[in-house]
Write an enzyme that holds these catalytic residues in place. Structure first.
Site, PDB file in Angstrom:
ATOM      1  CG  LEU A  89     -26.150  19.596  12.220  1.00  0.00           C
ATOM      2  CD1 LEU A  89     -25.019  20.494  11.744  1.00  0.00           C
ATOM      3  CD2 LEU A  89     -26.589  18.688  11.085  1.00  0.00           C
ATOM      4  CB  SER A 142      -1.841  11.931   7.368  1.00  0.00           C
ATOM      5  OG  SER A 142      -3.041  12.498   6.913  1.00  0.00           O
ATOM      6  CD  GLU A 146      -4.362   9.902  -5.547  1.00  0.00           C
ATOM      7  OE1 GLU A 146      -3.423  10.700  -5.707  1.00  0.00           O
ATOM      8  OE2 GLU A 146      -5.028   9.460  -6.484  1.00  0.00           O
ATOM      9  N   GLY A 147      -1.555   8.140  -0.641  1.00  0.00           N
ATOM     10  CA  GLY A 147      -0.544   8.450   0.352  1.00  0.00           C
ATOM     11  C   GLY A 147      -1.201   8.873   1.653  1.00  0.00           C
ATOM     12  N   GLY A 202       0.855  -1.184   0.000  1.00  0.00           N
ATOM     13  CA  GLY A 202       0.000   0.000   0.000  1.00  0.00           C
ATOM     14  C   GLY A 202       0.889   1.231   0.000  1.00  0.00           C
ATOM     15  CB  SER A 203       2.474   3.142   2.753  1.00  0.00           C
ATOM     16  OG  SER A 203       1.277   3.447   3.417  1.00  0.00           O
ATOM     17  N   GLY A 215     -27.255  15.794  18.237  1.00  0.00           N
ATOM     18  CA  GLY A 215     -27.842  14.475  17.951  1.00  0.00           C
ATOM     19  C   GLY A 215     -28.205  14.332  16.477  1.00  0.00           C
TER      20      GLY A 215
HETATM   21  C1  LIG Z   1     -11.682   3.690  -0.966  1.00  0.00           C
HETATM   22  C2  LIG Z   1     -10.300   3.391  -1.431  1.00  0.00           C
HETATM   23  C3  LIG Z   1      -9.977   3.639  -2.746  1.00  0.00           C
HETATM   24  C4  LIG Z   1      -8.699   3.349  -3.209  1.00  0.00           C
HETATM   25  N1  LIG Z   1      -8.412   3.528  -4.537  1.00  0.00           N
HETATM   26  C5  LIG Z   1      -7.230   3.105  -5.018  1.00  0.00           C
HETATM   27  C6  LIG Z   1      -6.981   3.105  -6.420  1.00  0.00           C
HETATM   28  O1  LIG Z   1      -7.839   3.492  -7.213  1.00  0.00           O
HETATM   29  N2  LIG Z   1      -5.789   2.628  -6.849  1.00  0.00           N
HETATM   30  C7  LIG Z   1      -4.840   2.176  -5.997  1.00  0.00           C
HETATM   31  O2  LIG Z   1      -3.773   1.783  -6.459  1.00  0.00           O
HETATM   32  N3  LIG Z   1      -5.028   2.162  -4.655  1.00  0.00           N
HETATM   33  C8  LIG Z   1      -6.211   2.602  -4.154  1.00  0.00           C
HETATM   34  N4  LIG Z   1      -6.452   2.554  -2.794  1.00  0.00           N
HETATM   35  C9  LIG Z   1      -5.417   2.054  -1.883  1.00  0.00           C
HETATM   36  C10 LIG Z   1      -4.776   3.182  -1.047  1.00  0.00           C
HETATM   37  O3  LIG Z   1      -3.991   3.981  -1.856  1.00  0.00           O
HETATM   38  C11 LIG Z   1      -3.989   2.509   0.096  1.00  0.00           C
HETATM   39  O4  LIG Z   1      -4.945   1.998   1.009  1.00  0.00           O
HETATM   40  C12 LIG Z   1      -3.075   3.496   0.808  1.00  0.00           C
HETATM   41  O5  LIG Z   1      -1.994   3.824  -0.028  1.00  0.00           O
HETATM   42  C13 LIG Z   1      -2.512   2.970   2.126  1.00  0.00           C
HETATM   43  O6  LIG Z   1      -1.982   1.705   1.981  1.00  0.00           O
HETATM   44  P1  LIG Z   1      -2.389   0.527   3.011  1.00  0.00           P
HETATM   45  O7  LIG Z   1      -3.867   0.538   3.078  1.00  0.00           O
HETATM   46  O8  LIG Z   1      -1.738  -0.724   2.589  1.00  0.00           O
HETATM   47  O9  LIG Z   1      -1.846   1.001   4.400  1.00  0.00           O
HETATM   48  P2  LIG Z   1      -0.411   0.638   5.013  1.00  0.00           P
HETATM   49  O10 LIG Z   1       0.648   1.020   4.049  1.00  0.00           O
HETATM   50  O11 LIG Z   1      -0.430  -0.739   5.540  1.00  0.00           O
HETATM   51  O12 LIG Z   1      -0.353   1.651   6.231  1.00  0.00           O
HETATM   52  C14 LIG Z   1      -0.979   1.378   7.479  1.00  0.00           C
HETATM   53  C15 LIG Z   1      -0.620   2.477   8.448  1.00  0.00           C
HETATM   54  O13 LIG Z   1       0.805   2.495   8.666  1.00  0.00           O
HETATM   55  C16 LIG Z   1       1.313   3.777   8.360  1.00  0.00           C
HETATM   56  N5  LIG Z   1       2.640   3.671   7.781  1.00  0.00           N
HETATM   57  C17 LIG Z   1       3.064   2.843   6.795  1.00  0.00           C
HETATM   58  N6  LIG Z   1       4.347   3.029   6.516  1.00  0.00           N
HETATM   59  C18 LIG Z   1       4.762   4.021   7.342  1.00  0.00           C
HETATM   60  C19 LIG Z   1       6.003   4.705   7.540  1.00  0.00           C
HETATM   61  N7  LIG Z   1       7.071   4.413   6.805  1.00  0.00           N
HETATM   62  N8  LIG Z   1       6.067   5.676   8.465  1.00  0.00           N
HETATM   63  C20 LIG Z   1       4.980   5.989   9.217  1.00  0.00           C
HETATM   64  N9  LIG Z   1       3.783   5.385   9.074  1.00  0.00           N
HETATM   65  C21 LIG Z   1       3.689   4.431   8.145  1.00  0.00           C
HETATM   66  C22 LIG Z   1       0.318   4.362   7.377  1.00  0.00           C
HETATM   67  O14 LIG Z   1       0.397   5.782   7.331  1.00  0.00           O
HETATM   68  C23 LIG Z   1      -0.985   3.866   7.942  1.00  0.00           C
HETATM   69  O15 LIG Z   1      -1.413   4.686   8.978  1.00  0.00           O
HETATM   70  C24 LIG Z   1      -7.719   2.850  -2.316  1.00  0.00           C
HETATM   71  C25 LIG Z   1      -8.069   2.605  -0.981  1.00  0.00           C
HETATM   72  C26 LIG Z   1      -9.335   2.849  -0.542  1.00  0.00           C
HETATM   73  C27 LIG Z   1      -9.678   2.523   0.884  1.00  0.00           C
END
Ligand SMILES: Cc1cc2nc3c(=O)[nH]c(=O)nc-3n(C[C@H](O)[C@H](O)[C@H](O)COP(=O)(O)OP(=O)(O)OC[C@H]3O[C@@H](n4cnc5c(N)ncnc54)[C@H](O)[C@@H]3O)c2cc1C
Length: 430
Positions: A385, A413, A410-411, A161-162, A387
């Site tokens: 608002l 916070s 998209e990344g 993900g990230s 309740g």
């Molecule tokens: C509704 C929805 C639509 C989406 N649409 C798309 C899409 O169209 N295409 C696509 O490719 N993806 C899509 N995504 C995926 C989204 O981009 C990922 O969920 C997001 O990038 C986070 O990845 P993860 O869920 O694996 O979280 P993780 O990477 O597992 O992160 C979990 C937590 O750990 C923290 N963390 C991770 N690494 C670090 C670090 N090095 N330092 C500090 N904190 C860290 C994160 O900030 C987070 O709080 C979508 C997700 C959702 C829920």
């Protein structure tokens, strides 16, 4: 003449001189006043958001389905089309794209994403494709008003993900057939499986991590590309999110965005230890961050406006609740934060459009601030608002649910802070 009026005259003279100098050099003078085109587009999108999107918001949120009829309405008026996105993008100030997104998402974020989700795939094709690939695939992402289609951009995976360097989906080149063979699983893809065109980020060389990634088009109906589980979500429920499975999915060599020659050159540079241009997924995310921030702003503004009107109507203890400083100050802070976030979004959009490098990760700053403001403002709106705010009879609880994704996709916070801290320090902060 008083001292202060002397100062005024001098300041005015200096301003005139500065303006005439910049005009002489052919540079536009600084202004935050929108031009007529921008105002017209804002009004046009706002009208659609108010008249078509808002009235449909609750229904599609409850149904948790893609609002095809609303997308079709957007296509009929030309809002859901490559021409519209192209027109928004063409604005040299960079502001039209965020302005249009803010207005649409002010209407409703779930439907907004159902309409705008396609643009992530379009941004990838636009950013990395050849002119021929753009001409062939971008129109197919939209379809026609009578037969609307969607695009999907698939980078994330269950274990990536990230950390996009963890992408396992592989793309192997079959030279004899000039075809790429893709295998893997994509997760949380907006429009995943229901899109006409999927853009898949895959690894062509795992050893190179994210520098070994490339982007591929999966044409409509390609065998081996299937939707996996559809995700049930907290918010943005009118937007379809699903896994996508790639099982020996074969696409023509021409589906590699940018072409093989360019990829081979890039990989050779990386293998020689030279610097390569940024990675396939990152390029798309960088460009889209201010736009995503603008979407969050739209949600925040909608919640703020609703809470303001409510506070001016609702009476407790014999007076309007807005007459309590606690409520009024909250509203003041909500407005303040929204406007501050918009300035960051507009700055990043202007920089991106005019080719200014995000030296201090200004794109990340804009998305980070707008996302966090949206979550905070919508939560405050619920509080104002009371309740009612907590019930589904009032829209602010939906706005709060919708806003939360803006600190995640998209990344996250945390990742935006990582990007900013690395950019400002020059250190590889972990
Ligand atoms: C509704 C929805 C639509 C989406 N649409 C798309 C899409 O169209 N295409 C696509 O490719 N993806 C899509 N995504 C995926 C989204 O981009 C990922 O969920 C997001 O990038 C986070 O990845 P993860 O869920 O694996 O979280 P993780 O990477 O597992 O992160 C979990 C937590 O750990 C923290 N963390 C991770 N690494 C670090 C670090 N090095 N330092 C500090 N904190 C860290 C994160 O900030 C987070 O709080 C979508 C997700 C959702 C829920």
């Amino acid at each position: 003449m008083t001292d202060s009026s002397v100062a005024d005259v001098d300041a005015n003279a200096l301003l005139d001189e500065a303006n005439s100098t910049s005009e002489n050099q052919g540079e536009p003078k600084f202004t935050l006043e929108l031009n007529q085109d921008q105002k017209d587009i804002r009004e046009w999108v706002h009208g659609f958001a108010e008249g078509v999107v808002r009235p449909a918001a609750e229904e599609w949120d409850e149904r948790e389905e893609t609002p095809w009829p609303v997308i079709q309405e957007a296509a009929k008026i030309g809002l859901y089309s490559f021409e519209a996105v192209g027109q928004f993008w063409a604005d040299e100030t960079g502001l039209t794209l965020p302005i249009a997104n803010e207005e649409l998402f002010w209407g409703d974020a779930g439907i907004g994403m159902a309409i705008m989700g396609t643009t992530l795939a379009v941004a990838a094709i636009f950013g990395q494709g050849t002119p021929e690939q753009m001409g062939e695939w971008i129109p197919q992402c939209f379809g026609t008003p009578d037969d609307v289609k969607l695009g999907a951009f698939c980078a994330s995976e269950p274990d990536a993900g990230s950390d996009v360097s963890g992408i396992r989906t592989s793309a192997k080149y079959d030279e004899a057939k000039d075809e790429w063979v893709l295998n893997g699983q994509k997760a949380w893809a907006t429009n995943g499986g229901i899109a006409n065109v999927h853009v898949i980020i895959a690894s062509v060389d795992r050893e190179l991590g994210s520098r070994g990634h490339a982007a591929f088009i999966i044409p409509p109906g390609t065998p081996g590309c299937e939707q996996g589980a559809k995700v049930k979500k907290h918010g943005l429920r009118a937007s379809h999110t699903a896994d996508v499975h790639l099982d020996d999915c074969r696409v023509p060599g021409s589906c590699l965005l940018g072409g093989k020659e360019k990829l081979d050159e890039r990989l050779a540079r990386v293998r020689e230890g030279k610097k390569a241009k940024s990675q396939a997924a990152m390029q798309t995310f960088e460009a889209s961050r201010p736009t995503v921030g603008a979407q969050a702003l739209g949600i925040a503004r909608a919640a703020y406006e609703y809470a303001l009107e409510y506070a001016k109507e609702r009476e407790q203890f014999g007076k309007k609740i807005v007459e309590n400083q606690a409520i009024a100050f909250d509203l003041a802070n909500m407005k303040l934060e929204i406007d501050a976030a918009r300035l960051l979004v507009w700055r990043a959009a202007w920089m991106g459009r005019n080719g200014h490098k995000f030296e201090n990760a200004e794109g990340s700053m804009s998305k980070l601030k707008a996302g966090e403001v949206a979550v905070w403002v919508t939560e405050r709106a619920i509080q104002i608002l009371g309740g009612n705010g907590y019930t589904r009879e009032f829209p602010v609880e939906r706005m709060h649910r919708d806003s939360k994704i803006y600190t995640i996709f998209e990344g996250t916070s945390e990742i935006q802070r990582l990007v900013i801290s690395r950019a400002i320090s020059g250190f590889h902060i972990k």
